[in-house]
Design an enzyme around this catalytic site. Sequence first.
Site, PDB file in Angstrom:
ATOM      1  N   ASP A 285       0.844  -1.183   0.000  1.00 49.06           N
ATOM      2  CA  ASP A 285       0.000   0.000   0.000  1.00 49.06           C
ATOM      3  C   ASP A 285       0.881   1.235   0.000  1.00 49.06           C
ATOM      4  O   ASP A 285       2.028   1.203   0.482  1.00 49.06           O
ATOM      5  CB  ASP A 285      -0.926   0.015   1.219  1.00 49.06           C
ATOM      6  CG  ASP A 285      -2.139   0.893   1.008  1.00 49.06           C
ATOM      7  OD1 ASP A 285      -3.231   0.349   0.739  1.00 49.06           O
ATOM      8  OD2 ASP A 285      -2.013   2.137   1.082  1.00 49.06           O
TER       9      ASP A 285
ATOM     10  N   ASN B  68      -5.760  -4.668  -6.273  1.00 45.01           N
ATOM     11  CA  ASN B  68      -6.846  -3.840  -5.768  1.00 45.01           C
ATOM     12  C   ASN B  68      -6.507  -2.354  -5.762  1.00 45.01           C
ATOM     13  O   ASN B  68      -7.408  -1.521  -5.806  1.00 45.01           O
ATOM     14  CB  ASN B  68      -7.204  -4.294  -4.341  1.00 45.01           C
ATOM     15  CG  ASN B  68      -8.107  -3.306  -3.632  1.00 45.01           C
ATOM     16  OD1 ASN B  68      -9.290  -3.187  -3.954  1.00 45.01           O
ATOM     17  ND2 ASN B  68      -7.555  -2.567  -2.672  1.00 45.01           N
TER      18      ASN B  68
ATOM     19  N   TYR C 178     -13.071   7.490 -14.618  1.00 45.56           N
ATOM     20  CA  TYR C 178     -13.028   6.291 -13.785  1.00 45.56           C
ATOM     21  C   TYR C 178     -13.589   5.087 -14.537  1.00 45.56           C
ATOM     22  O   TYR C 178     -13.009   3.997 -14.515  1.00 45.56           O
ATOM     23  CB  TYR C 178     -13.816   6.535 -12.501  1.00 45.56           C
ATOM     24  CG  TYR C 178     -13.789   5.378 -11.532  1.00 45.56           C
ATOM     25  CD1 TYR C 178     -12.628   5.061 -10.832  1.00 45.56           C
ATOM     26  CD2 TYR C 178     -14.930   4.601 -11.318  1.00 45.56           C
ATOM     27  CE1 TYR C 178     -12.596   3.999  -9.941  1.00 45.56           C
ATOM     28  CE2 TYR C 178     -14.907   3.541 -10.430  1.00 45.56           C
ATOM     29  CZ  TYR C 178     -13.740   3.248  -9.744  1.00 45.56           C
ATOM     30  OH  TYR C 178     -13.711   2.192  -8.873  1.00 45.56           O
TER      31      TYR C 178
ATOM     32  N   LYS D  78     -11.692   1.511 -15.530  1.00 39.93           N
ATOM     33  CA  LYS D  78     -12.156   0.205 -15.069  1.00 39.93           C
ATOM     34  C   LYS D  78     -12.627  -0.676 -16.225  1.00 39.93           C
ATOM     35  O   LYS D  78     -12.546  -1.908 -16.159  1.00 39.93           O
ATOM     36  CB  LYS D  78     -13.264   0.385 -14.026  1.00 39.93           C
ATOM     37  CG  LYS D  78     -12.759   0.951 -12.704  1.00 39.93           C
ATOM     38  CD  LYS D  78     -11.708   0.046 -12.076  1.00 39.93           C
ATOM     39  CE  LYS D  78     -11.273   0.523 -10.712  1.00 39.93           C
ATOM     40  NZ  LYS D  78     -10.310  -0.397 -10.055  1.00 39.93           N
TER      41      LYS D  78
ATOM     42  N   ALA E 115     -19.548   0.781  -3.159  1.00 43.43           N
ATOM     43  CA  ALA E 115     -19.203   0.080  -1.918  1.00 43.43           C
ATOM     44  C   ALA E 115     -19.005   1.055  -0.763  1.00 43.43           C
ATOM     45  O   ALA E 115     -18.625   2.219  -0.965  1.00 43.43           O
ATOM     46  CB  ALA E 115     -17.940  -0.747  -2.124  1.00 43.43           C
TER      47      ALA E 115
ATOM     48  N   THR F 210     -16.839   2.249   1.398  1.00 46.00           N
ATOM     49  CA  THR F 210     -15.390   2.296   1.571  1.00 46.00           C
ATOM     50  C   THR F 210     -14.964   3.709   1.926  1.00 46.00           C
ATOM     51  O   THR F 210     -15.740   4.664   1.770  1.00 46.00           O
ATOM     52  CB  THR F 210     -14.672   1.880   0.277  1.00 46.00           C
ATOM     53  OG1 THR F 210     -15.001   2.818  -0.758  1.00 46.00           O
ATOM     54  CG2 THR F 210     -15.089   0.480  -0.158  1.00 46.00           C
TER      55      THR F 210
END
Length: 250
Positions: free
Chosen positions: A37, A80, A145, A149, A178, A180
């Site tokens: 990360d 991810n 975006y 994707k 989601a 998040t």
Amino acid sequence: MGALDGLRALVTGGASGIGLATARLLTSEGAHVAVLDLAQEAPSGYLVSLRADVSDDSSVRAAVSGAVDALGGLDILVNNAGIGAQGGIADNSDEEWHRVWDINVVGMVRVTRAALPALRTSAHAAVVNIASIAATAGLPQRALYSASKGAVLSLTRAMAADLLADGIRVNAVSPGTADTPWVNRLLDRAPDPAAEYAALAARQPHGRLVSADEVATAVAYLVSPAAGSTTGTNLAVDGGMDGLRQRHEE
């Protein structure tokens, strides 16, 4: 015994959100997990946590090498790490297009490329790329975006075809909206956060946001040996948003 006992996994963007939920679930299923990360504060509880910038090839190669050394090999890669972007086709600068594309698409290429030598020696090699409902649904104010994707989805299928002979399975998971940290930051910036949350929840047929744990469960299935005949697929975890068309009563 867990479904992933003894397998060695690398999760990018594993310090929060879907990545963190995935790392935790893979660990609970018996995998030895390394987390990569950009965050300075790495999560605890994993065999190794490394700081890496997926937009920097040398950073990626060093981190993946360190993870493989610590794990003693690699069986599972979860790509991810990524960033979001808002706006229609006229709203993002060239610089922002290049930045999002470099992280969301080329970042997956860099990590996978660095991990390939280790994955090729595994008897249970599996890669999962985190795509998005935005790749297929046509969402407003998400042009950049969505394009990134959509590329992830196409990349996943091309990778699956290329790596089949190496015994490496490649699949994608496409979450709906989601719950998040990134979505929560968007809500915080909205003029009416409560109304924006309600709108995001209502556009998914099951009427709520997707949980990070639900996405992690899909990832855990796809990387498990039980999914040994599944490759080149996209598993939507979106409450039916992409495929269902509900009848609305007047």
